[in-house]
Motif scaffolding. Structure first.
Motif, PDB file in Angstrom:
ATOM      1  N   ARG A 159     125.334  61.968 -92.670  1.00  0.00           N
ATOM      2  CA  ARG A 159     126.576  61.212 -92.425  1.00  0.00           C
ATOM      3  C   ARG A 159     126.600  60.641 -91.003  1.00  0.00           C
ATOM      4  N   ASN A 160     126.090  61.397 -90.053  1.00  0.00           N
ATOM      5  CA  ASN A 160     126.017  60.880 -88.682  1.00  0.00           C
ATOM      6  C   ASN A 160     125.081  59.684 -88.591  1.00  0.00           C
ATOM      7  N   TRP A 161     123.953  59.755 -89.295  1.00  0.00           N
ATOM      8  CA  TRP A 161     123.007  58.641 -89.276  1.00  0.00           C
ATOM      9  C   TRP A 161     123.595  57.415 -89.986  1.00  0.00           C
ATOM     10  N   LEU A 162     124.368  57.652 -91.029  1.00  0.00           N
ATOM     11  CA  LEU A 162     125.039  56.534 -91.699  1.00  0.00           C
ATOM     12  C   LEU A 162     126.015  55.851 -90.740  1.00  0.00           C
ATOM     13  N   LYS A 163     126.753  56.649 -89.990  1.00  0.00           N
ATOM     14  CA  LYS A 163     127.681  56.102 -89.001  1.00  0.00           C
ATOM     15  C   LYS A 163     126.937  55.271 -87.959  1.00  0.00           C
ATOM     16  N   GLU A 164     125.805  55.776 -87.469  1.00  0.00           N
ATOM     17  CA  GLU A 164     125.013  55.036 -86.479  1.00  0.00           C
ATOM     18  C   GLU A 164     124.473  53.738 -87.071  1.00  0.00           C
ATOM     19  N   ALA A 165     124.000  53.797 -88.307  1.00  0.00           N
ATOM     20  CA  ALA A 165     123.459  52.601 -88.952  1.00  0.00           C
ATOM     21  C   ALA A 165     124.542  51.533 -89.096  1.00  0.00           C
ATOM     22  N   ARG A 166     125.728  51.949 -89.486  1.00  0.00           N
ATOM     23  CA  ARG A 166     126.828  50.995 -89.618  1.00  0.00           C
ATOM     24  C   ARG A 166     127.177  50.346 -88.283  1.00  0.00           C
ATOM     25  N   SER A 167     127.092  51.127 -87.206  1.00  0.00           N
ATOM     26  CA  SER A 167     127.464  50.585 -85.895  1.00  0.00           C
ATOM     27  C   SER A 167     126.413  49.617 -85.357  1.00  0.00           C
ATOM     28  N   LEU A 168     125.166  49.760 -85.805  1.00  0.00           N
ATOM     29  CA  LEU A 168     124.088  48.928 -85.289  1.00  0.00           C
ATOM     30  C   LEU A 168     123.798  47.692 -86.130  1.00  0.00           C
ATOM     31  N   CYS A 169     123.997  47.797 -87.432  1.00  0.00           N
ATOM     32  CA  CYS A 169     123.506  46.772 -88.350  1.00  0.00           C
ATOM     33  C   CYS A 169     124.274  45.454 -88.258  1.00  0.00           C
ATOM     34  N   ILE A 170     123.515  44.377 -88.356  1.00  0.00           N
ATOM     35  CA  ILE A 170     124.142  43.073 -88.570  1.00  0.00           C
ATOM     36  C   ILE A 170     124.599  43.031 -90.025  1.00  0.00           C
ATOM     37  N   LEU A 171     125.454  42.090 -90.350  1.00  0.00           N
ATOM     38  CA  LEU A 171     126.071  42.029 -91.683  1.00  0.00           C
ATOM     39  C   LEU A 171     125.009  41.922 -92.784  1.00  0.00           C
ATOM     40  N   LYS A 172     123.972  41.145 -92.542  1.00  0.00           N
ATOM     41  CA  LYS A 172     122.932  40.952 -93.552  1.00  0.00           C
ATOM     42  C   LYS A 172     122.272  42.275 -93.923  1.00  0.00           C
ATOM     43  N   ASP A 173     121.933  43.076 -92.932  1.00  0.00           N
ATOM     44  CA  ASP A 173     121.292  44.367 -93.205  1.00  0.00           C
ATOM     45  C   ASP A 173     122.265  45.349 -93.848  1.00  0.00           C
ATOM     46  N   ALA A 174     123.506  45.324 -93.402  1.00  0.00           N
ATOM     47  CA  ALA A 174     124.514  46.221 -93.967  1.00  0.00           C
ATOM     48  C   ALA A 174     124.699  45.964 -95.460  1.00  0.00           C
ATOM     49  N   LYS A 175     124.650  44.684 -95.839  1.00  0.00           N
ATOM     50  CA  LYS A 175     124.784  44.345 -97.258  1.00  0.00           C
ATOM     51  C   LYS A 175     123.537  44.724 -98.033  1.00  0.00           C
ATOM     52  N   GLU A 176     122.358  44.441 -97.461  1.00  0.00           N
ATOM     53  CA  GLU A 176     121.107  44.754 -98.162  1.00  0.00           C
ATOM     54  C   GLU A 176     120.996  46.236 -98.473  1.00  0.00           C
ATOM     55  N   PHE A 177     121.401  47.081 -97.534  1.00  0.00           N
ATOM     56  CA  PHE A 177     121.271  48.521 -97.721  1.00  0.00           C
ATOM     57  C   PHE A 177     122.565  49.172 -98.216  1.00  0.00           C
ATOM     58  N   ARG A 178     123.538  48.365 -98.605  1.00  0.00           N
ATOM     59  CA  ARG A 178     124.780  48.857 -99.225  1.00  0.00           C
ATOM     60  C   ARG A 178     125.426  49.964 -98.394  1.00  0.00           C
ATOM     61  N   LEU A 179     125.494  49.759 -97.109  1.00  0.00           N
ATOM     62  CA  LEU A 179     125.975  50.828 -96.239  1.00  0.00           C
ATOM     63  C   LEU A 179     127.406  51.249 -96.551  1.00  0.00           C
ATOM     64  N   ASP A 180     128.218  50.327 -97.040  1.00  0.00           N
ATOM     65  CA  ASP A 180     129.600  50.680 -97.362  1.00  0.00           C
ATOM     66  C   ASP A 180     129.687  51.618 -98.564  1.00  0.00           C
ATOM     67  N   ALA A 181     128.631  51.664 -99.392  1.00  0.00           N
ATOM     68  CA  ALA A 181     128.665  52.490-100.601  1.00  0.00           C
ATOM     69  C   ALA A 181     127.947  53.824-100.431  1.00  0.00           C
ATOM     70  N   LEU A 182     127.267  54.013 -99.310  1.00  0.00           N
ATOM     71  CA  LEU A 182     126.409  55.190 -99.200  1.00  0.00           C
ATOM     72  C   LEU A 182     127.175  56.495 -98.992  1.00  0.00           C
ATOM     73  N   GLU A 183     128.376  56.434 -98.429  1.00  0.00           N
ATOM     74  CA  GLU A 183     129.162  57.658 -98.286  1.00  0.00           C
ATOM     75  C   GLU A 183     129.442  58.267 -99.654  1.00  0.00           C
ATOM     76  N   GLU A 184     129.730  57.425-100.618  1.00  0.00           N
ATOM     77  CA  GLU A 184     129.960  57.913-101.980  1.00  0.00           C
ATOM     78  C   GLU A 184     128.689  58.532-102.555  1.00  0.00           C
ATOM     79  N   GLU A 185     127.543  57.897-102.297  1.00  0.00           N
ATOM     80  CA  GLU A 185     126.274  58.457-102.774  1.00  0.00           C
ATOM     81  C   GLU A 185     126.023  59.828-102.161  1.00  0.00           C
ATOM     82  N   ILE A 186     126.307  59.962-100.881  1.00  0.00           N
ATOM     83  CA  ILE A 186     126.100  61.238-100.194  1.00  0.00           C
ATOM     84  C   ILE A 186     126.994  62.318-100.798  1.00  0.00           C
ATOM     85  N   CYS A 187     128.235  61.962-101.092  1.00  0.00           N
ATOM     86  CA  CYS A 187     129.160  62.930-101.692  1.00  0.00           C
ATOM     87  C   CYS A 187     128.675  63.397-103.060  1.00  0.00           C
TER      88      CYS A 187
END
Length: 365
Positions: A159-187
């Motif tokens: 979860r900490n790494w997901l937070k870091e990835a979200r803070s660093l990623c440009i929009l294109k990368d965030a969409k490609e890796f579905r960062l907004d959906a990964l918290e649900e996957e982790i749960c």
């Protein structure tokens, strides 16, 4: 002051490191009269740090050399782990006789004892005899008594790494890796995989072949590099080792993974049997199958975690490695394997498909 690889290759050791090397040499009973006599040999395969073998001639024997290892911390690694905690772990493991000694520290790295053993290759992991030695050593490593709480770190880390990835990623990368959906996957993964009866041990968490060394004469195994070590389910650590069998970091394309090389069912069972029996008891088929099942499911967590590692590293680390493409392959493998591994019924008691659709090869990736 930052020590970079090109400075080493040009023979320009910074004054701070020279001072540490002189001190280390003195403690070992040597004297470095001329810093120009020091040999610097880059060691390939590291992706978090830069690693060098440093040699200096012994006092009155110019044809004999003392060897130490110098580790230069990679850029941005403080996003992945606490360096002070890692050094404490390093020293504690050393006291247990499980790895190299810490010889000296400087602002951007440290000097370690040079282990006179061979670093394993990707092919070594598939050798049944070597694999059995690794399994036994891993069980021993998992049973180490380390200071501090013995709580599972895995879920907080991802979860900490997901937070870091979200803070660093440009929009294109965030969409490609579905960062907004990964918290649900982790749960979903945490709920599915967490059980009160699962074995927890001190895990290495990065058990690729480059972190395993073997003495050719004694056949003893040494596990090195503890940046990511922590208490976790042992099934997760074994899953990490299996996933690393798809990698060969000493090719022209070290970031390319070959999941056709992922171990088959019988190979996984053999490793687990060797792991469990190394404690002195002979496991039954039920115990072996249960751990094999658990391990296979934990590969999903491995894929997500190292996806995030690759994304973050692509923004903060300048080591010559295609981190983002590596992340894409781990991400692809997560979504490819998830339906089978989290579906109904037992998945791993039967052979998992190995055709191109289920486990793509390099060309498919």
């Amino acid at each position: 002051m930052t020590v970079k690889a090109n400075g080493f290759l040009q023979g320009c050791l910074p004054e701070e490191l020279k001072k540490v090397l002189r001190s280390v040499a003195s403690e070992l009973g040597d004297v470095i009269d001329d810093m120009d006599s020091i040999q610097v040999v880059p060691l390939k395969g590291a992706m978090t740090n830069e690693v060098y073998q440093i040699n200096w001639p012994l006092n009155d024997k110019r044809d004999l050399f003392r060897k130490v290892l110098v580790r230069i911390y990679g850029e941005g690694v403080d996003l992945f782990f606490n360096r002070d905690d890692e050094v404490q772990t390093f020293e504690c493991i050393s006291k247990h006789g499980q790895g190299p000694r810490l010889l000296g520290r400087f602002s951007d790295g440290r000097v370690e004892e040079f282990i006179h053993a061979r670093t394993l290759s990707a092919a070594d992991l598939r050798d049944p005899d070597v694999s059995a030695l690794i399994a036994s050593k891993l069980r021993e490593f998992h049973n180490l008594e380390m200071p501090g709480p013995k709580n599972v770190l895995l879920w907080n880390r991802i979860r900490n790494w997901l937070k870091e990835a979200r803070s660093l990623c440009i929009l294109k990368d965030a969409k490609e890796f579905r960062l907004d959906a990964l918290e649900e996957e982790i749960c979903v993964l945490e709920e599915e995989l967490t059980r009160d009866d699962q074995a927890i041990g001190f895990c290495h968490n990065d058990l690729q072949y480059g972190n395993i060394m073997m003495d050719e004469e004694t056949r003893s195994i040494t596990i090195i590099d503890y940046e990511y070590a922590s208490y976790n389910p042992v099934a997760y650590d074994i899953a990490n080792h299996f996933c690393e069998m798809a990698a060969n970091y000493h090719t022209e394309t070290p970031h390319i993974l070959d999941y056709g090389a992922y171990p088959g069912l019988e190979e996984r069972k053999r490793f687990v049997r060797n792991y469990l029996s190394s404690g002195g008891d002979q496991p039954n088929d039920t115990e072996i199958n249960q751990l094999v099942d658990d391990v296979e499911k934990y590969t999903l967590v491995n894929h997500l975690l190292w996806t995030l590692w690759g994304i973050i590293s692509s923004y903060v680390n300048d080591i010559d490695f295609d981190y983002k493409e590596y992340a894409r392959q781990r991400f692809h493998q997560y979504w490819l394997r998830k339906p089978a591994l989290l579906g109904s019924g037992r998945v791993c008691s039967e052979e998992i498909k190995t055709d191109e659709e289920a486990r793509p090869n390099k060309a498919a990736i």
